[in-house]
Enzyme design. Structure first.
Site, short mmCIF file in Angstrom:
data_model
loop_
_atom_site.label_atom_id
_atom_site.label_comp_id
_atom_site.label_asym_id
_atom_site.label_seq_id
_atom_site.Cartn_x
_atom_site.Cartn_y
_atom_site.Cartn_z
CD GLU A 42 -10.31 -3.08 1.31
OE1 GLU A 42 -11.20 -2.94 2.07
OE2 GLU A 42 -9.34 -3.72 1.75
CG ASP A 64 -5.58 -10.51 2.08
OD1 ASP A 64 -4.55 -10.30 1.37
OD2 ASP A 64 -5.64 -9.92 2.97
CG ASP A 109 -1.94 -1.16 1.15
OD1 ASP A 109 -1.48 -2.33 1.21
OD2 ASP A 109 -3.23 -0.67 1.21
C1 GLC Z 1 -5.94 -6.52 2.27
C2 GLC Z 1 -5.68 -6.59 0.93
C3 GLC Z 1 -3.96 -6.18 0.79
C4 GLC Z 1 -3.81 -4.98 1.48
C5 GLC Z 1 -4.36 -4.66 2.76
C6 GLC Z 1 -4.18 -3.30 3.16
O1 GLC Z 1 -5.24 -7.12 3.15
O2 GLC Z 1 -5.88 -7.88 0.52
O3 GLC Z 1 -3.68 -6.45 -0.41
O4 GLC Z 1 -2.40 -4.60 1.44
O5 GLC Z 1 -5.57 -4.95 2.55
O6 GLC Z 1 -5.03 -2.46 2.26
#
Ligand code: GLC
Length: 425
Positions: free
Chosen positions: A392, A163, A36
């Site tokens: 998101e 995830d 991120d």
């Molecule tokens: C979730 C996403 C991941 C990201 C995180 C924070 O875990 O799957 O890719 O880095 O959220 O946004």
């Protein structure tokens, strides 16, 4: 020049900025996340160049002595997130998780360097980051590719950044849940349960964390000790793109040893990537290293390799796959093929569109001359923002906003798209 979407995006970056790092969104993700930060720094670089470098420098301030850059840095306590530092137990001076995330920083730092207005500062800051990024890449190849195949495995679904992708279902089903104990999920207090992974998946995620903790977080041991070892083409493509970009940067910064090393890693990985190609599906597939078999699953992880320098013929086939998806989807790119049985348009990585993925795929398509499909992807991304705000992720059929609101990397990608398309100067 101002533009309402640009202004909205800048406002979100400011809202989530805690001075030397940015949270993905308050509430759901109250710490610093690895990829991120790298991707958010891209948008930030147009707003405040120096602050963008700081984002990445903070991340590397928490690099482990072995080279690993953790996926979460728990800068300060927050009861609203699970699993927090006491579950990970990594015993770092500032607590961190013990696994990593897609290595997109090499790519981001090249971009920051190329667009820098303050060149002396950019040179100095890039030069200081260079050996740290190289150490991280070296760590990946040393610990996650013990047989030197050229490609690395992830040992936890969270490392992929995707995830709850169906890519992990079969491998995750071999992870036990016994002894994992009771815990309280916090994510479903901040976002709808129907948008999130299931509790059974969470039990297996936590089992893996506890298992790695029981190995004393000795990252050299974890690959072989993990029942979950998957080679993800998307994850590897991001790493290989970063290796190639690091080689380019090293050349600019008179660091020939790093340059040669990074190039060798990229070349070797690109050759090995060919083993993940599926003629039947016309895209790349994950490979389950624990059982030595491909994962027959149609996810965006198998399209992401276009982000790196795959052969022109492969790139053309990925473009064709995306054109096929575009005919069946309102808003590109679904993270899972809508025709496949596991597809769920609202559930995290089982279908929703993510702007960061759109950005990386469009970048590769443009480089390879597949500009029409790239423009469709960028256009859909902007439509999602206009219609549903800076979420998101989004349902690729209805465009409904899903997951957390006011999302940092979504805002950063909007800035990137606006700059690319000439929407703002
Ligand atoms: C979730 C996403 C991941 C990201 C995180 C924070 O875990 O799957 O890719 O880095 O959220 O946004």
């Amino acid at each position: 020049m101002s533009h309402p979407l640009y202004d909205g995006a800048v406002e979100i970056l400011a809202r989530n900025d805690l001075g030397h790092y940015t949270v993905p969104t308050h509430g759901l993700y109250p710490f610093q996340w690895n990829w991120d930060s790298a991707l958010s720094a891209l948008g930030q670089s147009y707003v405040n160049e120096s602050r963008a470098w700081t984002e990445i420098e903070t991340l590397f301030d928490h690099q482990w002595p072995d080279g690993m850059v953790p996926h979460i840095i728990f800068h300060k306590e927050d009861e609203g997130y699970f699993p927090g530092p006491s579950v990970w137990g990594t015993e770092r001076p500032v607590p961190t998780s013990g696994i990593s995330q897609p290595a997109v920083t090499g790519f981001a730092v090249r971009k920051l360097f190329e667009r820098a207005k303050d060149l002396p500062s950019a040179r100095a800051r890039a030069k200081a980051l260079l050996p740290k990024i190289q150490a991280w890449h070296d760590w990946f190849f040393a610990t996650r590719d013990p047989e030197e195949t050229g490609l690395v495995a992830i040992i936890h679904p969270w490392e992929s950044g995707r995830d709850n992708s169906a890519d992990w279902n079969a491998a995750l089903s071999r992870v036990p849940t016994e002894g994992v104990g009771d815990f309280q999920r916090r994510d479903i207090q901040h976002a709808a349960a129907a948008h999130r992974p299931t509790t059974e998946q969470y039990q297996r995620y936590i089992w893996l964390v506890k298992h790695f903790r029981a190995q004393g977080w000795d990252t050299a041991k974890l690959h072989d000790a993990s029942p979950f070892r998957v080679v993800d083409p998307g994850f590897n493509a991001i790493l290989l793109r970063s290796c190639a970009d690091l080689a380019w940067l090293a050349e600019q910064l008179d660091e020939p040893a790093i340059g040669a090393r990074a190039k060798t890693q990229s070349d070797k990985g690109l050759a090995a990537m060919e083993h993940l190609w599926s003629d039947r599906h016309q895209q790349y597939l994950c490979y389950d290293r624990a059982i030595g078999a491909p994962v027959d699953c149609l996810t965006v992880g198998g399209l992401l390799p276009v982000f790196t320098a795959i052969a022109p013929d492969r790139s053309a086939r990925i473009a064709a796959r995306l054109e096929d998806l575009a005919r069946r989807t309102t808003y590109m790119i679904p993270s899972h093929d809508p025709h496949a049985p596991e597809y769920d348009g609202e559930r995290y990585w089982l279908g929703p569109a993510w702007l960061i993925v759109n950005y990386m795929i469009a970048d590769g398509l443009n480089r390879d001359g597949h500009t029409e499909i790239a423009a469709r992807i960028v256009g859909d991304s902007m439509k999602l923002i206009v219609e549903s705000g800076f979420s998101e992720y989004y349902d690729p059929m209805t465009g409904a906003p899903c997951g957390g609101p006011h999302f940092t990397w979504t805002a950063a990608m909007v800035i990137e798209f606006l700059k690319q398309t000439g929407g703002v100067e």
